[in-house]
Design a protein around this motif. Structure first.
Motif, PDB file in Angstrom:
ATOM      1  N   ALA A 105      52.437  41.695  20.036  1.00  0.00           N
ATOM      2  CA  ALA A 105      51.787  40.380  20.079  1.00  0.00           C
ATOM      3  C   ALA A 105      52.197  39.620  21.332  1.00  0.00           C
ATOM      4  CB  ALA A 105      52.165  39.581  18.829  1.00  0.00           C
ATOM      5  N   PHE A 106      53.450  39.775  21.726  1.00  0.00           N
ATOM      6  CA  PHE A 106      53.946  39.135  22.949  1.00  0.00           C
ATOM      7  C   PHE A 106      53.235  39.713  24.176  1.00  0.00           C
ATOM      8  CE2 PHE A 106      56.953  39.887  26.472  1.00  0.00           C
ATOM      9  CZ  PHE A 106      57.252  38.581  26.856  1.00  0.00           C
ATOM     10  N   TRP A 107      53.110  41.036  24.227  1.00  0.00           N
ATOM     11  CA  TRP A 107      52.446  41.665  25.371  1.00  0.00           C
ATOM     12  C   TRP A 107      50.997  41.213  25.486  1.00  0.00           C
ATOM     13  CZ3 TRP A 107      54.032  44.708  29.405  1.00  0.00           C
ATOM     14  CH2 TRP A 107      53.026  45.308  30.162  1.00  0.00           C
ATOM     15  N   HIS A 108      50.291  41.187  24.364  1.00  0.00           N
ATOM     16  CA  HIS A 108      48.881  40.812  24.413  1.00  0.00           C
ATOM     17  C   HIS A 108      48.724  39.332  24.786  1.00  0.00           C
ATOM     18  CE1 HIS A 108      47.811  44.724  23.108  1.00  0.00           C
ATOM     19  NE2 HIS A 108      48.275  44.596  21.873  1.00  0.00           N
ATOM     20  N   GLU A 109      49.670  38.505  24.359  1.00  0.00           N
ATOM     21  CA  GLU A 109      49.608  37.084  24.706  1.00  0.00           C
ATOM     22  C   GLU A 109      49.740  36.867  26.207  1.00  0.00           C
ATOM     23  OE1 GLU A 109      52.095  32.906  23.879  1.00  0.00           O
ATOM     24  OE2 GLU A 109      52.635  34.773  22.830  1.00  0.00           O
ATOM     25  N   HIS A 110      50.583  37.692  26.830  1.00  0.00           N
ATOM     26  CA  HIS A 110      50.865  37.511  28.260  1.00  0.00           C
ATOM     27  C   HIS A 110      50.287  38.649  29.099  1.00  0.00           C
ATOM     28  CE1 HIS A 110      53.601  34.214  27.294  1.00  0.00           C
ATOM     29  NE2 HIS A 110      54.162  34.990  26.385  1.00  0.00           N
ATOM     30  N   GLY A 111      49.319  39.365  28.560  1.00  0.00           N
ATOM     31  CA  GLY A 111      48.804  40.551  29.235  1.00  0.00           C
ATOM     32  C   GLY A 111      48.304  40.312  30.627  1.00  0.00           C
ATOM     33  N   ALA A 112      47.641  39.187  30.832  1.00  0.00           N
ATOM     34  CA  ALA A 112      47.090  38.921  32.160  1.00  0.00           C
ATOM     35  C   ALA A 112      48.203  38.777  33.193  1.00  0.00           C
ATOM     36  CB  ALA A 112      46.235  37.654  32.119  1.00  0.00           C
ATOM     37  N   ALA A 113      49.253  38.058  32.814  1.00  0.00           N
ATOM     38  CA  ALA A 113      50.361  37.850  33.745  1.00  0.00           C
ATOM     39  C   ALA A 113      51.094  39.146  34.057  1.00  0.00           C
ATOM     40  CB  ALA A 113      51.344  36.826  33.160  1.00  0.00           C
ATOM     41  N   LEU A 114      51.065  40.090  33.125  1.00  0.00           N
ATOM     42  CA  LEU A 114      51.821  41.325  33.280  1.00  0.00           C
ATOM     43  C   LEU A 114      51.002  42.474  33.858  1.00  0.00           C
ATOM     44  CD1 LEU A 114      53.655  41.127  29.842  1.00  0.00           C
ATOM     45  CD2 LEU A 114      54.648  40.651  32.071  1.00  0.00           C
ATOM     46  N   SER A 115      49.678  42.338  33.850  1.00  0.00           N
ATOM     47  CA  SER A 115      48.832  43.459  34.280  1.00  0.00           C
ATOM     48  C   SER A 115      47.909  43.129  35.448  1.00  0.00           C
ATOM     49  CB  SER A 115      47.974  43.942  33.092  1.00  0.00           C
ATOM     50  OG  SER A 115      48.791  44.358  32.026  1.00  0.00           O
ATOM     51  N   ASP A 116      47.368  41.903  35.492  1.00  0.00           N
ATOM     52  CA  ASP A 116      46.448  41.532  36.576  1.00  0.00           C
ATOM     53  C   ASP A 116      47.279  41.049  37.763  1.00  0.00           C
ATOM     54  OD1 ASP A 116      44.516  42.138  34.766  1.00  0.00           O
ATOM     55  OD2 ASP A 116      44.133  40.054  34.190  1.00  0.00           O
ATOM     56  N   LEU A 117      47.748  42.003  38.550  1.00  0.00           N
ATOM     57  CA  LEU A 117      48.739  41.697  39.577  1.00  0.00           C
ATOM     58  C   LEU A 117      48.112  41.651  40.964  1.00  0.00           C
ATOM     59  CD1 LEU A 117      51.529  44.035  38.180  1.00  0.00           C
ATOM     60  CD2 LEU A 117      51.213  41.600  37.740  1.00  0.00           C
ATOM     61  N   ASP A 118      48.863  41.119  41.911  1.00  0.00           N
ATOM     62  CA  ASP A 118      48.428  41.020  43.303  1.00  0.00           C
ATOM     63  C   ASP A 118      48.063  42.412  43.833  1.00  0.00           C
ATOM     64  OD1 ASP A 118      48.873  40.963  46.336  1.00  0.00           O
ATOM     65  OD2 ASP A 118      48.984  38.833  45.812  1.00  0.00           O
ATOM     66  N   ALA A 119      46.984  42.487  44.576  1.00  0.00           N
ATOM     67  CA  ALA A 119      46.502  43.769  45.092  1.00  0.00           C
ATOM     68  C   ALA A 119      47.482  44.420  46.049  1.00  0.00           C
ATOM     69  CB  ALA A 119      45.149  43.568  45.784  1.00  0.00           C
ATOM     70  N   SER A 120      48.412  43.628  46.618  1.00  0.00           N
ATOM     71  CA  SER A 120      49.371  44.207  47.571  1.00  0.00           C
ATOM     72  C   SER A 120      50.536  44.902  46.864  1.00  0.00           C
ATOM     73  CB  SER A 120      49.928  43.106  48.491  1.00  0.00           C
ATOM     74  OG  SER A 120      50.718  42.192  47.751  1.00  0.00           O
ATOM     75  N   PHE A 121      50.621  44.758  45.547  1.00  0.00           N
ATOM     76  CA  PHE A 121      51.726  45.391  44.826  1.00  0.00           C
ATOM     77  C   PHE A 121      51.470  46.885  44.703  1.00  0.00           C
ATOM     78  CE2 PHE A 121      52.929  41.461  42.029  1.00  0.00           C
ATOM     79  CZ  PHE A 121      53.129  40.707  43.180  1.00  0.00           C
ATOM     80  N   ASP A 122      52.419  47.689  45.160  1.00  0.00           N
ATOM     81  CA  ASP A 122      52.336  49.108  44.820  1.00  0.00           C
ATOM     82  C   ASP A 122      52.866  49.290  43.401  1.00  0.00           C
ATOM     83  OD1 ASP A 122      55.055  48.779  45.107  1.00  0.00           O
ATOM     84  OD2 ASP A 122      55.319  50.322  46.628  1.00  0.00           O
ATOM     85  N   ASP A 123      52.774  50.502  42.874  1.00  0.00           N
ATOM     86  CA  ASP A 123      53.139  50.714  41.469  1.00  0.00           C
ATOM     87  C   ASP A 123      54.591  50.343  41.194  1.00  0.00           C
ATOM     88  OD1 ASP A 123      50.634  51.539  40.618  1.00  0.00           O
ATOM     89  OD2 ASP A 123      51.014  53.651  41.076  1.00  0.00           O
ATOM     90  N   ARG A 124      55.495  50.649  42.128  1.00  0.00           N
ATOM     91  CA  ARG A 124      56.914  50.339  41.909  1.00  0.00           C
ATOM     92  C   ARG A 124      57.141  48.834  41.876  1.00  0.00           C
ATOM     93  NH1 ARG A 124      61.395  52.165  46.251  1.00  0.00           N
ATOM     94  NH2 ARG A 124      60.202  50.638  47.437  1.00  0.00           N
ATOM     95  N   THR A 125      56.518  48.109  42.781  1.00  0.00           N
ATOM     96  CA  THR A 125      56.665  46.654  42.818  1.00  0.00           C
ATOM     97  C   THR A 125      56.031  46.014  41.596  1.00  0.00           C
ATOM     98  OG1 THR A 125      56.699  46.645  45.238  1.00  0.00           O
ATOM     99  CG2 THR A 125      56.124  44.579  44.148  1.00  0.00           C
ATOM    100  N   ALA A 126      54.888  46.553  41.176  1.00  0.00           N
ATOM    101  CA  ALA A 126      54.216  46.016  39.998  1.00  0.00           C
ATOM    102  C   ALA A 126      55.081  46.181  38.756  1.00  0.00           C
ATOM    103  CB  ALA A 126      52.869  46.709  39.803  1.00  0.00           C
ATOM    104  N   GLU A 127      55.752  47.312  38.651  1.00  0.00           N
ATOM    105  CA  GLU A 127      56.628  47.531  37.494  1.00  0.00           C
ATOM    106  C   GLU A 127      57.836  46.601  37.544  1.00  0.00           C
ATOM    107  OE1 GLU A 127      58.705  51.110  34.922  1.00  0.00           O
ATOM    108  OE2 GLU A 127      58.215  51.467  37.020  1.00  0.00           O
ATOM    109  N   MET A 128      58.409  46.423  38.730  1.00  0.00           N
ATOM    110  CA  MET A 128      59.532  45.488  38.869  1.00  0.00           C
ATOM    111  C   MET A 128      59.125  44.101  38.408  1.00  0.00           C
ATOM    112  SD  MET A 128      60.760  42.771  40.857  1.00  0.00           S
ATOM    113  CE  MET A 128      60.016  42.853  42.490  1.00  0.00           C
TER     114      MET A 128
END
Length: 757
Positions: free
Chosen positions: A180-203
């Motif tokens: 429920a927490f993940w779905h509430e904040h899904g946009a903040a955790l998944s819709d990330l800046d296009a300049s993020f590579d996978d490692r930076t996005a995970e960090m």
């Protein structure tokens, strides 16, 4: 790989507690092993969801069943996680990258912790755990997070009260998040800046979960084995991706600002941003123009987000921080170059000094080895030079009685020197006299091994006493258990074993296990453990004296709680709610709580309970045999103390809340649940019920203990030290030694109740 059956988790169609979401493409053909590590140990209350990027990953994932979410090539890891979470049905989500693996026992351990969290506290959104790392040449190398997690223990806190958790490696696979927490904040955790590579996005996502969580819980066990791929095998990092690293940290700062995060975590994040930015410049290979621009952006971020009242670190790190904030890239490069030259020069000087010192030591040691051995000199050590204790101490005491012409010298670390009994002759490791004594001694006695550099001279006698009967796998038998064997050099171990002349054993089981785990030409001495002699020689007065020293009032029941070390824990945290247990048992019972000696440097978690008088922290009390004599019963899990305590013929309760996990990760020689020394409790409620009634000392307990004693107290009869001294130091033949007294003819020390009559 065998065909997998469909598994969706949950009994009778109920919602699973945990969704394991494996996501990404089939990186370097590793996805199959990842799915093996999940599917082979997926509990009934968990489900597998595979967010498979590309056709290859989809074809690998299909045979494993569960839910497969097909995604087109080029899908980012963040988008794959979002897609997997969208199809997951679990209450908790656990994201595992397609290249990583789950260590043995990890799903069960995580689920057990989630159950604890759900029953103990509301508002926990993230459970943070430890991890290990593997490369193409190494397996399961320990991470650096166990200590940070252990400091939080079993508490559940908001980030504002646990700022250090931001320093835990920012992976999504080392944490479970409430769905429920993940779905509430899904946009903040998944819709990330296009300049993020996978490692930076995970960090970013990993640290954002901590910022957004209402409360955080921890688990000291490693639940993820991260595969570190060779950098040369990965696509090159673009300039924009480099700059995205700084952007990600600034986005985290903005998130903290919106969440009104307290000052403590914001200061920690600022330190991380500055330190990791400078580390990127120093360690990563970047074109000069890219490195300069990266430094410029990191400088602007450092100025923009510097906390009010922030003070630079001292020393060289403070200089680097000032240069970063000044955007002084040329000065920073010059400073780094000069510092590297100074460091290289100092290292060269230290190396030359060390090499010279080692040569001098080796010359002296070799010269001393060429001299005749001193037949009246015996060197003793125990538990890696911690002091005079265990089997070596019991042998030394009997040596003074039967062979006073042999002089014992103890090897004791400088830190433990003050703990030695007054007048004890000793040497400190590494000193000149230490090497001289080791070279000249006729006898070397230890309950572990002497260092690799100790030479086995032909006329010396090495006596290995061991320090417990093995339930857990030891020696070469640990090869199949990476959690237990990490860091072990088995070739060096065998070289040390080859120095043994004698190996002391307490029972036939140990004799067989030692011969299998430590194969060499030594002679097994089936004489019993000398440290256990006291269980047959102690009288009522000695037992009363120990209880008086511990502050146990006459008539109070004393329960010794002595759990073992777990290889996946960096510090000791009681697995029992000791406050609740002591309150339930009342004023008539006192708990003697002893943490394992591996955790000797850790702060005690018992300080608050000690003040109540119901709990006594005896973790630093030596010898442990006195604690056993003072206790009416023993509560332990898988510690070898159970085999020793059984000599007293007093009740033993096995608290085995994680037996399956322990057995799978550490490896065991027999099923303790099928052959226990007494009653077994799998939950705290079961344990409390046993202790709150007379069940702890009933007839069933006595029968189980009798079977256990006959198997594992086989040679312990109160005369073990005498047999060892006569055989090894006096050279008497086996047939001339005191025979082992049959179990039914032995009389253990009186119980505390008997001692007061």
């Amino acid at each position: 790989m065998a065909q997998r059956t469909e598994r969706t988790g949950g009994k009778g169609g109920t919602r699973p507690k945990l969704s394991v979401i494996v996501y990404g493409r089939d990186v370097q053909g590793l996805l199959g092993a990842t799915l093996d590590s999940v599917a082979d140990q997926l509990p009934p209350d968990a489900e597998l969801v595979t967010a498979a990027v590309g056709e290859v990953a989809q074809s690998v994932a299909e045979p494993y069943g569960g839910t497969v979410v097909p995604l087109p090539p080029g899908t980012s890891d963040a988008a794959a996680r979002a897609a997997g979470a969208g199809r997951a049905g679990g209450t908790w989500l656990w994201f595992v990258h397609a290249k990583d693996r789950l260590p043995t026992g990890a799903p069960r351990a995580l689920l057990d912790r989630l159950t604890e969290v759900e029953s103990a506290a509301a508002g926990v959104d993230v459970v943070l755990a430890d991890h290990v790392r593997s490369t193409w040449r190494t397996t399961g190398g320990s991470g650096a997070d166990a200590g940070r997690l252990a400091r939080l223990g079993r508490r559940e806190l908001p980030l504002g009260e646990a700022s250090g958790l931001l320093r835990v490696t920012p992976l999504l696979g080392n944490r479970a998040v409430r769905a429920a927490f993940w779905h509430e904040h899904g946009a903040a955790l998944s819709d990330l800046d296009a300049s993020f590579d996978d490692r930076t996005a995970e960090m970013f996502a990993a640290r954002a979960t901590l910022v957004l969580a209402e409360r955080i819980a921890c688990l000291e066990q490693a639940v993820l084995d991260v595969r570190q791929l060779r950098p040369q095998s990965l696509p090159p990092v673009t300039a924009e991706q480099r700059y995205g690293f700084v952007t990600a940290y600034e986005d985290l700062q903005r998130l903290m600002e919106r969440q009104e995060t307290p000052a403590g975590p914001r200061a920690v994040l600022y330190d991380l941003m500055a330190t990791e930015s400078m580390r990127t410049v120093a360690r990563e290979t970047m074109p000069s123009a890219v490195a300069r621009e990266f430094f410029h952006r990191a400088s602007a971020a450092a100025v923009r987000w510097r906390p009010e009242g922030y003070r630079h670190p001292a020393g060289l790190e403070g200089v680097r921080r000032r240069l970063l904030e000044e955007d002084a890239y040329p000065k920073y490069r010059a400073f780094q170059s000069a510092n590297h030259k100074r460091r290289d020069l100092r290292a060269a000087v230290r190396t030359r000094k060390k090499q010279f010192g080692t040569k001098v030591r080796d010359v002296r040691y070799q010269r001393a080895l060429r001299a005749p051995a001193d037949p009246g000199l015996a060197v003793f050590s125990a538990y890696w030079d911690r002091g005079a204790s265990c089997n070596p101490a019991a042998i030394a005491a009997k040596l003074a009685e039967l062979a006073p012409h042999i002089r014992p010298v103890w090897v004791v670390s400088a830190a433990n020197e003050p703990l030695l009994p007054p007048g004890t002759e000793h040497v400190v490791p590494g000193t000149r006299r230490y090497w001289e004594v080791l070279a000249r001694a006729k006898y070397l006695v230890n309950n572990v091994n002497f260092p690799n550099a100790v030479v086995k001279r032909p006329d010396a006698v090495h006596l290995q006493t061991h320090h417990g009967t093995p339930l857990k796998k030891m020696g070469l038998d640990q090869l199949a258990y990476p959690t237990a064997s990490k860091g072990l050099d088995f070739d060096a171990l065998l070289a040390r074993v080859d120095k043994w002349d004698y190996s002391v054993s307490a029972n036939s089981h140990s004799t067989r296990m030692w011969e299998h785990a430590y194969p060499s030409r030594y002679v097994s001495l089936d004489h019993g453990y000398p440290r256990n002699d006291v269980y047959y020689s102690a009288g009522a007065a000695e037992i009363r004296s120990v209880r008086d020293r511990l502050g146990i009032a006459p008539g109070r029941r004393a329960l010794l709680y002595a759990p073992t070390h777990r290889d996946y824990e960096a510090a000791w945290t009681p697995r029992l709610d000791l406050a609740a247990l002591s309150e339930r048992l009342g004023d008539g019972t006192v708990l003697l709580v002893r943490g394992h000696y591996f955790y000797g440097g850790a702060a005690s978690p018992l300080a608050t309970l000690r003040r109540s008088g119901h709990v006594i922290d005896v973790s630093a009390y030596d010898p442990v045999e006195e604690l056993a004599l003072a206790a009416d019963a023993l509560i332990t899990d898988y510690s070898s103390i159970m085999f020793d305590y059984a000599n007293l013929d007093r009740p033993i309760i096995s608290y085995a809340d994680d037996w399956e996990t322990y057995a799978q990760t550490r490896g065991v020689y027999f099923d303790l649940m099928a052959e226990p020394p007494g009653h077994v409790a799998r939950t705290q409620d079961e344990l409390t019920q046993l202790l709150a009634t007379d069940a702890w000392c009933d007839e069933a307990s006595a029968k189980a203990r009798d079977r256990f004693r006959r198997r594992f107290c086989e040679f312990d009869d109160g005369h073990a030290a005498e047999r060892v001294v006569r055989r090894v130091f006096l050279g008497e033949p086996e047939e001339a030694l005191p025979p082992v007294v049959p179990l039914d003819a032995r009389t253990p020390a009186p119980t505390p109740e008997e001692a007061t009559r």
